[in-house]
Design a protein around this motif. Structure first.
Motif, PDB file in Angstrom:
ATOM      1  N   VAL A 303       0.761  -1.277  -0.199  1.00  0.00           N
ATOM      2  CA  VAL A 303      -0.061  -0.016   0.009  1.00  0.00           C
ATOM      3  C   VAL A 303       0.863   1.291  -0.026  1.00  0.00           C
ATOM      4  CG1 VAL A 303      -1.495   1.324   1.371  1.00  0.00           C
ATOM      5  CG2 VAL A 303      -2.094  -1.120   1.056  1.00  0.00           C
ATOM      6  N   ILE A 304       0.508   2.302  -0.866  1.00  0.00           N
ATOM      7  CA  ILE A 304       0.992   3.523  -0.630  1.00  0.00           C
ATOM      8  C   ILE A 304       0.068   4.625  -0.354  1.00  0.00           C
ATOM      9  CG2 ILE A 304       2.503   5.245  -1.827  1.00  0.00           C
ATOM     10  CD1 ILE A 304       3.144   3.156  -4.049  1.00  0.00           C
ATOM     11  N   VAL A 305       0.293   5.280   0.763  1.00  0.00           N
ATOM     12  CA  VAL A 305      -0.604   6.210   1.106  1.00  0.00           C
ATOM     13  C   VAL A 305       0.208   7.845   1.050  1.00  0.00           C
ATOM     14  CG1 VAL A 305      -2.344   7.173   2.746  1.00  0.00           C
ATOM     15  CG2 VAL A 305      -1.879   4.827   2.705  1.00  0.00           C
ATOM     16  N   GLY A 306      -0.386   8.493   0.343  1.00  0.00           N
ATOM     17  CA  GLY A 306       0.336   9.909   0.286  1.00  0.00           C
ATOM     18  C   GLY A 306      -0.641  11.002   0.160  1.00  0.00           C
ATOM     19  N   ARG A 307       0.088  12.280   0.121  1.00  0.00           N
ATOM     20  CA  ARG A 307      -0.648  13.484   0.310  1.00  0.00           C
ATOM     21  C   ARG A 307      -1.505  13.633  -1.107  1.00  0.00           C
ATOM     22  NH1 ARG A 307       0.864  18.056   3.177  1.00  0.00           N
ATOM     23  NH2 ARG A 307       2.390  17.676   4.592  1.00  0.00           N
ATOM     24  N   GLU A 308      -2.483  14.150  -1.168  1.00  0.00           N
ATOM     25  CA  GLU A 308      -3.459  14.089  -2.300  1.00  0.00           C
ATOM     26  C   GLU A 308      -2.825  14.876  -3.420  1.00  0.00           C
ATOM     27  OE1 GLU A 308      -8.092  14.639  -2.985  1.00  0.00           O
ATOM     28  OE2 GLU A 308      -6.966  16.712  -2.358  1.00  0.00           O
ATOM     29  N   GLU A 309      -2.083  15.839  -3.106  1.00  0.00           N
ATOM     30  CA  GLU A 309      -1.329  16.735  -4.085  1.00  0.00           C
ATOM     31  C   GLU A 309      -0.203  16.005  -4.592  1.00  0.00           C
ATOM     32  OE1 GLU A 309      -1.874  17.617  -1.069  1.00  0.00           O
ATOM     33  OE2 GLU A 309      -0.083  19.007  -0.279  1.00  0.00           O
ATOM     34  N   VAL A 310       0.287  14.851  -4.122  1.00  0.00           N
ATOM     35  CA  VAL A 310       1.382  14.341  -4.438  1.00  0.00           C
ATOM     36  C   VAL A 310       1.230  13.104  -5.435  1.00  0.00           C
ATOM     37  CG1 VAL A 310       3.487  13.073  -3.635  1.00  0.00           C
ATOM     38  CG2 VAL A 310       2.858  15.079  -2.549  1.00  0.00           C
ATOM     39  N   MET A 311      -0.040  12.474  -4.988  1.00  0.00           N
ATOM     40  CA  MET A 311      -0.428  11.103  -5.572  1.00  0.00           C
ATOM     41  C   MET A 311      -0.909  11.477  -7.096  1.00  0.00           C
ATOM     42  SD  MET A 311       0.315   8.900  -3.241  1.00  0.00           S
ATOM     43  CE  MET A 311      -0.518   7.342  -3.698  1.00  0.00           C
ATOM     44  N   THR A 312      -0.253  11.915  -7.814  1.00  0.00           N
ATOM     45  CA  THR A 312      -0.809  12.594  -9.043  1.00  0.00           C
ATOM     46  C   THR A 312      -0.388  12.013 -10.449  1.00  0.00           C
ATOM     47  OG1 THR A 312       0.989  14.151  -8.847  1.00  0.00           O
ATOM     48  CG2 THR A 312      -1.319  14.859  -8.276  1.00  0.00           C
ATOM     49  N   LEU A 313       0.205  10.498 -10.546  1.00  0.00           N
ATOM     50  CA  LEU A 313       0.723  10.034 -11.590  1.00  0.00           C
ATOM     51  C   LEU A 313      -0.354   9.878 -12.568  1.00  0.00           C
ATOM     52  CD1 LEU A 313       3.051   7.073 -10.471  1.00  0.00           C
ATOM     53  CD2 LEU A 313       3.507   9.152 -11.551  1.00  0.00           C
ATOM     54  N   PRO A 314      -0.102  10.165 -14.043  1.00  0.00           N
ATOM     55  CA  PRO A 314      -1.126  10.406 -14.803  1.00  0.00           C
ATOM     56  C   PRO A 314      -1.611   8.829 -15.203  1.00  0.00           C
ATOM     57  CG  PRO A 314       1.229  10.751 -15.917  1.00  0.00           C
ATOM     58  CD  PRO A 314       1.001  10.719 -14.271  1.00  0.00           C
ATOM     59  N   LYS A 315      -2.945   8.903 -15.786  1.00  0.00           N
ATOM     60  CA  LYS A 315      -3.685   7.649 -16.177  1.00  0.00           C
ATOM     61  C   LYS A 315      -2.780   6.749 -17.020  1.00  0.00           C
ATOM     62  CE  LYS A 315      -8.481   8.699 -16.362  1.00  0.00           C
ATOM     63  NZ  LYS A 315      -9.017   7.727 -15.324  1.00  0.00           N
ATOM     64  N   GLY A 316      -2.825   5.612 -16.653  1.00  0.00           N
ATOM     65  CA  GLY A 316      -2.000   4.523 -17.597  1.00  0.00           C
ATOM     66  C   GLY A 316      -0.492   4.505 -17.028  1.00  0.00           C
ATOM     67  N   SER A 317       0.040   5.302 -16.270  1.00  0.00           N
ATOM     68  CA  SER A 317       1.403   5.437 -15.973  1.00  0.00           C
ATOM     69  C   SER A 317       1.761   4.375 -14.904  1.00  0.00           C
ATOM     70  CB  SER A 317       1.841   6.844 -15.580  1.00  0.00           C
ATOM     71  OG  SER A 317       1.542   7.272 -14.415  1.00  0.00           O
ATOM     72  N   HIS A 318       0.860   3.924 -14.066  1.00  0.00           N
ATOM     73  CA  HIS A 318       1.388   3.148 -12.983  1.00  0.00           C
ATOM     74  C   HIS A 318      -0.111   1.996 -12.444  1.00  0.00           C
ATOM     75  CE1 HIS A 318       3.904   1.619 -10.041  1.00  0.00           C
ATOM     76  NE2 HIS A 318       3.199   1.504  -9.131  1.00  0.00           N
ATOM     77  N   ALA A 319       0.282   1.203 -12.393  1.00  0.00           N
ATOM     78  CA  ALA A 319      -1.018   0.051 -12.139  1.00  0.00           C
ATOM     79  C   ALA A 319      -0.295  -1.298 -12.243  1.00  0.00           C
ATOM     80  CB  ALA A 319      -2.265   0.175 -13.301  1.00  0.00           C
ATOM     81  N   SER A 320      -1.139  -2.263 -11.327  1.00  0.00           N
ATOM     82  CA  SER A 320      -0.819  -3.530 -11.296  1.00  0.00           C
ATOM     83  C   SER A 320      -2.155  -4.493 -11.233  1.00  0.00           C
ATOM     84  CB  SER A 320      -0.070  -3.720  -9.924  1.00  0.00           C
ATOM     85  OG  SER A 320       0.269  -5.016  -9.598  1.00  0.00           O
ATOM     86  N   THR A 321      -1.930  -5.477 -12.191  1.00  0.00           N
ATOM     87  CA  THR A 321      -3.230  -6.508 -12.300  1.00  0.00           C
ATOM     88  C   THR A 321      -3.786  -6.803 -11.177  1.00  0.00           C
ATOM     89  OG1 THR A 321      -2.500  -6.920 -14.495  1.00  0.00           O
ATOM     90  CG2 THR A 321      -4.151  -8.434 -13.407  1.00  0.00           C
ATOM     91  N   PHE A 322      -2.708  -7.467  -9.945  1.00  0.00           N
ATOM     92  CA  PHE A 322      -3.290  -7.998  -8.925  1.00  0.00           C
ATOM     93  C   PHE A 322      -3.665  -6.913  -7.654  1.00  0.00           C
ATOM     94  CE2 PHE A 322      -1.486 -12.093 -10.780  1.00  0.00           C
ATOM     95  CZ  PHE A 322      -2.526 -12.587 -11.188  1.00  0.00           C
ATOM     96  N   GLY A 323      -2.799  -5.724  -7.929  1.00  0.00           N
ATOM     97  CA  GLY A 323      -2.874  -4.817  -6.730  1.00  0.00           C
ATOM     98  C   GLY A 323      -4.049  -4.406  -6.370  1.00  0.00           C
TER      99      GLY A 323
END
Ligand code: PLP
Length: 450
Positions: A303-323
């Motif tokens: 799990v990653i929990v971060g400040r709302e303004e920091v957790m801004t990676l654009p769509k499609g740039s980070h994900a994981s099938t089973f995550g």
């Protein structure tokens, strides 16, 4: 749950015949890149007790490597998993939505430090949580701040990004270069073996000033640094809890330069230290917090929990099938509820203080105990050959760990020569006493033999 007559209970000196058979098959079939401390072949576990394939019962001071914070097979967690498994096993969060992920996120933003707005990201492991945090930090600055600072002696995982930050043993990195570029290591605040040979509190936590004076002023411009990654309590590196000022100073330093502070709470989180997250002991709120291990009682979840303004990676740039698998999310929610309902933070604090007191008393008696440290049920007992020279008692430690195993107590090492005491937070004082008695006897015997 079985009714135990006496624990520990060793019927055949481990490894017994069933264990030997399985180990020989394992050695033929699995890649042997693991550590494997002693020949323990687990069959089942309940609470703070583990049973091996030959019917031996052990007291678990390892918690399956700081994972089973609510104990083995907690009935509430097992029930939640069973019910969820009948309902939905998987549907990729990468492309769709489901309730279990959102419900867990609501809990996580509540229990993690910082009163600011937060966002959550799910992966499958500690290393993946660290990997994701690296991408989030670099991505936040749109690649304009490539540098990351991490601490020597830290452990952040073994995937290629995470291992670039890891630096607790050469074997973890040997053969794998080139690793991630733009990663700089600075000495961890390890007061018992201060890398600067200074004494706390006179040192004023120079190890943190060092970052400013000798890194940021000499060769890396602070506006090129996206993040400092740190373990609030070093896990693999030796169960080391630095003085209060250290992480407060680090927070100030990162704020001054607009650098993100990333707490790796993969091991120290989820109640292990007696707080939900260890960094609360320092009254510091990191911008990003990565956790895994104890969060879902052994089901794969990072799990990653971060400040709302920091957790801004654009769509499609980070994900994981089973995550964020729904079963793992439900297990994690149940774990959080168990910690609340059974007041496990309080139990960890109370028993942790008790264990430290017992080892500190023994430290006065035995030459082999150099340092006793830690918070909650994350305790390090550093063994030395000589209290003045602090020569690490590496061989002795290995003997102690193996002897404890033969007598029914599961414990491993951390760092250079520390015993790592990390029982489930549900452990009772009675079991703690039995476990400590065995460890104390083994330590006394080792000292007598010298
Ligand atoms: N970070 C810390 C502090 C850890 O202790 C660990 C594992 O021990 C990791 C990261 C890596 O976690 P995992 O083994 O789940 O990838």
């Amino acid at each position: 749950m079985k009714v135990m007559i006496s624990v520990p209970s060793i019927k055949v000196t481990p490894p017994g015949p069933n264990a030997k058979r399985l180990i020989s098959e394992d050695e033929k079939l699995l890649m042997q890149s693991f550590v494997r401390w002693y020949p323990l072949v687990i069959k089942t576990g309940y609470g703070a007790i583990v049973e091996d394939v030959d019917g031996n019962l052990f007291i678990d001071f390892n918690s399956g490597l700081a994972v089973l914070n609510v104990g083995h097979c907690h009935p509430k967690v097992v029930k939640a998993i069973q019910e969820q498994a009948k309902k939905l096993l998987h549907y990729s969060l990468t492309d769709f939505y489901y309730e279990e992920a959102v419900e867990l996120a609501k809990k996580l933003v509540e229990i993690t430090p910082g009163s600011f707005k937060k966002r959550v990201f799910y992966g499958n492991s500690g290393a993946e949580a660290v990997e994701g945090s690296i991408k989030i930090a670099r991505g936040y600055f749109k690649g304009q701040r490539p540098y990351i600072i991490a601490f020597t002696g830290s452990f952040h995982g073994r995937t290629m990004g995470a291992v670039s930050l890891t630096s607790s043993k050469p074997v973890q990195r040997k053969y794998f270069s080139p690793l991630l570029p733009c990663v700089e290591h600075v000495p961890y605040p390890y007061c018992y073996r201060c890398p600067f040979k200074l004494e706390y509190p006179e040192c004023g936590c120079w190890c943190i000033d060092f970052i400013e004076e000798w890194v940021l002023k000499k060769y890396i411009s602070p506006d090129e640094v996206c993040a400092v990654f740190f373990e609030p309590i070093a896990g693999e590196g030796g169960y080391i809890d630095p003085p209060k000022e250290c992480w407060q100073k680090l927070r100030k330093l990162t704020e001054k330069h607009g650098i993100l502070l990333v707490a790796d709470e993969v091991q120290s989180g989820n109640g292990r230290s007696g707080k939900w997250y260890a960094i609360e002991h320092w009254d510091v709120a990191p911008d990003i917090l990565a956790t895994a291990k104890g969060i879902a009682s052994g089901l794969p979840l990072g799990v990653i929990v971060g400040r709302e303004e920091v957790m801004t990676l654009p769509k499609g740039s980070h994900a994981s099938t089973f995550g964020g698998n729904p079963v793992a999310c439900i297990a994690a929610k149940a774990v959080i509820e168990v910690i609340e309902e059974e007041k496990l933070l309080e139990n960890a604090t109370k028993l942790g203080e008790y264990i430290k007191k017992r080892f500190n008393e023994l430290k006065d008696e035995l030459e082999i105990i150099g340092d006793v440290r830690g918070k909650g049920l994350m305790i390090g007992v550093e063994l030395v050959r000589n209290k003045d020279t602090k020569e690490p008692a590496v061989k002795e430690l290995s003997h102690v760990i193996n002897e404890c195993f033969k007598r029914g107590i599961l414990v491993i090492s951390a760092g250079i020569s520390a015993l790592r005491i990390a029982p489930p937070l549900v452990i009772t004082k009675e079991l703690v006493d039995k476990g400590l008695e065995i460890i104390e006897n083994v330590l006394r015997e080792v000292c007598r033999k010298k």
